[in-house]
Design a protein around this motif. Structure first.
Motif, short mmCIF file in Angstrom:
data_model
loop_
_atom_site.label_atom_id
_atom_site.label_comp_id
_atom_site.label_asym_id
_atom_site.label_seq_id
_atom_site.Cartn_x
_atom_site.Cartn_y
_atom_site.Cartn_z
N SER A 56 36.74 18.17 0.40
CA SER A 56 36.68 17.98 -1.06
C SER A 56 35.32 18.38 -1.61
O SER A 56 35.24 18.98 -2.69
CB SER A 56 36.98 16.52 -1.41
N CYS A 180 38.42 11.73 -1.47
CA CYS A 180 38.41 12.99 -2.22
C CYS A 180 37.45 12.92 -3.41
O CYS A 180 36.73 13.88 -3.71
CB CYS A 180 39.82 13.33 -2.67
N LYS A 196 40.28 14.56 -10.99
CA LYS A 196 41.34 15.41 -10.47
C LYS A 196 41.46 15.27 -8.95
O LYS A 196 42.56 15.16 -8.41
CB LYS A 196 41.06 16.88 -10.84
N PHE A 200 44.50 13.70 -6.73
CA PHE A 200 45.00 14.48 -5.59
C PHE A 200 45.08 13.60 -4.34
O PHE A 200 46.11 13.54 -3.67
CB PHE A 200 44.06 15.68 -5.36
N LYS A 203 47.88 10.86 -4.52
CA LYS A 203 49.23 11.36 -4.24
C LYS A 203 49.43 11.61 -2.75
O LYS A 203 50.51 11.33 -2.20
CB LYS A 203 49.50 12.62 -5.07
N ALA A 295 50.64 16.79 -5.19
CA ALA A 295 49.28 16.98 -4.68
C ALA A 295 48.94 18.46 -4.58
O ALA A 295 47.83 18.89 -4.95
CB ALA A 295 49.14 16.31 -3.31
N ILE A 298 48.01 20.06 -7.92
CA ILE A 298 46.61 19.81 -8.29
C ILE A 298 45.70 20.72 -7.48
O ILE A 298 44.78 21.35 -8.02
CB ILE A 298 46.24 18.33 -8.06
N LEU A 299 45.94 20.79 -6.17
CA LEU A 299 45.09 21.59 -5.29
C LEU A 299 45.09 23.06 -5.71
O LEU A 299 44.06 23.74 -5.63
CB LEU A 299 45.58 21.46 -3.85
#
Length: 323
Positions: A56, A180, A196, A200, A203, A295, A298-299
């Motif tokens: 992250s 993260c 954010k 992530f 989730k 997830a 978002i990634l």
């Protein structure tokens, strides 16, 4: 699926350095304490949480000294909660090893947990890592609230899906979310990006717990004893779905079995069979994949590269594992 060693290759040097620093962060002048912390380090798992911190940070600007402290903070506070959990649950094993309370009794285990907690707090305070401390402290608060919420609801056997998701969001997902968020914060990301990354991680944590709950109804060769959640009267998603999709008489009979199985193998087998035949596992699998997909959405807002690929592989390893 890639092995954990293959996934961590881009950050392998950082993980190795982290392990040495984590050992030194637990050092004490008390010989008994050093023996116990040495035992804890020897039993380390796959380092999933530090990997989430480092990947992250990498995707949000880069790994630095603050990232290493953030990873150590997460591990210290998480290890403290595990030591305390084993005392609360009267558990004498963890990952196939004797727990601290099994070897050194409850009083010493509680004190060791307190020591690890204080070391994590001091590590952050001494280095002015107040944002990292805030993130992880919020996770520990939520983990405690989630555990108490579960205890309260299990006692009355009134856990529905809404409460279930709130429990696992607090108990499990909050910790991965903090990993993260810590990684992003340590790299100097703005508040929007940190949030954010926190979402992530949340989730992923929910998907991870749903997968773990499914193992309770699978085969007994997955590393988690078959029916352990049922024995502890935990109401998980496969069971919730099955209870909500059967006739009233069956529901009443199954709830009675869960409440009064008295660890009898035949009764536990009946509950497992009921869940399997009612589509509980298929439903849980669908929900797990939904959170995994969210997830990934978002990634995928982050730039392509080794860090994004590493996080994607780590998510798949975490949520698609067989044990």
């Amino acid at each position: 699926m890639l092995s954990i060693n293959e996934i961590k290759k881009p950050i392998a040097a950082d993980i190795d350095a982290f392990e040495e620093r984590f050992k030194s962060s637990m050092q004490s002048s008390v010989p008994l304490l050093d023996r116990i912390t040495h035992y804890i380090v020897k039993r380390k798992g796959k380092q999933i949480r530090p990997m989430f911190v480092f990947f992250s940070a990498s995707i949000c600007g880069g790994i630095n000294e603050s990232t290493h402290r953030g990873a150590a903070l997460v591990e210290l506070l998480h290890t403290a909660t595990l030591v305390h959990d084993d005392v609360v649950d009267n558990s004498y094993q963890r990952r196939g090893f004797f727990s601290i309370n099994a070897l050194w009794k409850n009083k010493i285990a509680v004190l060791v947990g307190d020591y690890l907690l204080s070391k994590g707090l001091l590590l952050s305070i001494d280095n002015n890592d107040f944002e990292l401390l805030r993130i992880v402290s919020e996770a520990v608060k939520q983990m405690s609230e989630g555990e108490l919420l579960q205890i309260e609801k299990v006692r009355r056997m009134d856990i529905g899906e809404t409460v279930y998701y709130e429990v696992i969001r607090q108990k499990t997902a909050s910790l991965i979310a903090s990993c993260c968020a810590c990684g992003a914060a340590s790299a100097g990301a703005d508040k929007e990006t940190i949030e954010k990354m926190r979402l992530f991680g949340e989730k992923i944590g929910i998907a991870f717990q749903i997968k773990d709950d499914m193992f309770d109804f699978g085969t007994d060769d997955v590393g988690k004893p078959l029916g352990i959640d049922i024995k502890e009267k935990k109401v998980t998603l496969p069971l919730i779905y099955s209870l909500n999709n059967c006739d009233a008489a069956t529901k009443k009979r199954m709830i009675n079995l869960v409440k009064n199985h008295n660890d009898e193998a035949e009764k536990i087998k009946q509950i497992i069979s009921f869940v399997k035949s009612s589509g509980g596992l298929e439903y849980a699998e669908t929900q797990m994949k939904k959170y995994q997909d969210e997830a990934f959405e978002i990634l995928n807002t982050f730039p392509e590269g080794d860090s994004r690929l590493g996080l994607e592989q780590l998510v798949r390893f975490t949520t698609e594992r067989n044990k």
